[in-house]
Design a protein around this motif. Sequence first.
Motif, mmCIF file in Angstrom:
data_model
loop_
_atom_site.group_PDB
_atom_site.id
_atom_site.type_symbol
_atom_site.label_atom_id
_atom_site.label_comp_id
_atom_site.label_asym_id
_atom_site.label_seq_id
_atom_site.Cartn_x
_atom_site.Cartn_y
_atom_site.Cartn_z
ATOM 1 N N THR A 132 0.843 -1.199 0.000
ATOM 2 C CA THR A 132 0.000 0.000 0.000
ATOM 3 C C THR A 132 0.875 1.244 0.000
ATOM 4 O O THR A 132 0.385 2.349 -0.186
ATOM 5 N N ASN A 133 2.179 1.064 0.202
ATOM 6 C CA ASN A 133 3.140 2.151 0.267
ATOM 7 C C ASN A 133 4.008 2.102 -0.989
ATOM 8 O O ASN A 133 4.793 1.165 -1.177
ATOM 9 N N VAL A 134 3.878 3.110 -1.847
ATOM 10 C CA VAL A 134 4.589 3.131 -3.125
ATOM 11 C C VAL A 134 6.093 3.017 -2.916
ATOM 12 O O VAL A 134 6.776 2.250 -3.610
ATOM 13 N N ASP A 135 6.635 3.775 -1.971
ATOM 14 C CA ASP A 135 8.079 3.761 -1.737
ATOM 15 C C ASP A 135 8.567 2.399 -1.264
ATOM 16 O O ASP A 135 9.616 1.914 -1.702
ATOM 17 N N ALA A 136 7.829 1.763 -0.355
ATOM 18 C CA ALA A 136 8.214 0.446 0.158
ATOM 19 C C ALA A 136 8.162 -0.601 -0.954
ATOM 20 O O ALA A 136 9.066 -1.442 -1.067
ATOM 21 N N LEU A 137 7.134 -0.536 -1.775
ATOM 22 C CA LEU A 137 7.022 -1.486 -2.874
ATOM 23 C C LEU A 137 8.146 -1.265 -3.882
ATOM 24 O O LEU A 137 8.775 -2.220 -4.347
ATOM 25 N N ALA A 138 8.437 -0.012 -4.203
ATOM 26 C CA ALA A 138 9.538 0.292 -5.131
ATOM 27 C C ALA A 138 10.866 -0.222 -4.588
ATOM 28 O O ALA A 138 11.674 -0.784 -5.332
#
Length: 185
Positions: A132-138
Amino acid sequence: FADPLNGRPYALCLGTIEPRKNHQTLVKAWRQLRQPRPLLVVVGATGWACDEIVADLEAAQQEGLVQWRKGCSDAELWPLMQHARLLAYPSLWEGLGFPPLEAMALGVPVVAHWTDPLRELGDNAMTLSDATNVDALAAALARVLGDRDHRNACISAGRMRARSFLWQECAADHADLYREVTQWT
């Protein structure tokens, strides 16, 4: 199997285009990856409540960031999965999650959302993040794509984990469960 994209590096995402599959966050995270980044191949037919998601996928496809395949036969899918640099599976809600299991069996590392079913399925063989967190997924995607030691560890652990899921055992477990349930009646 022949390489379906003729040597062009790509990552794969499988799943019906619907909110719970979290394609929009994946596309945003994919944009954050450093160039040159692999192509993101999304395989999935349109589902429910997906107009905005479809618009985002079509825009990303126009940019050359994504290739969206609305349908794919098994004969096309298996080579596509086999040659992928990773399987992105940011789904917010899952039961078992067959695509990650199939990817692990083929030696394809998996990046997935840290839901309980996927955490249990992966048993430390997947790279899990808060999808749900773009930065964490990236960051999770970048790690699997860029950290050779981590990638190799995921491949090895994934193959080993996938071997623990056998259809014969699944059938035997179901038969045992049915026997147990019928004894209660």
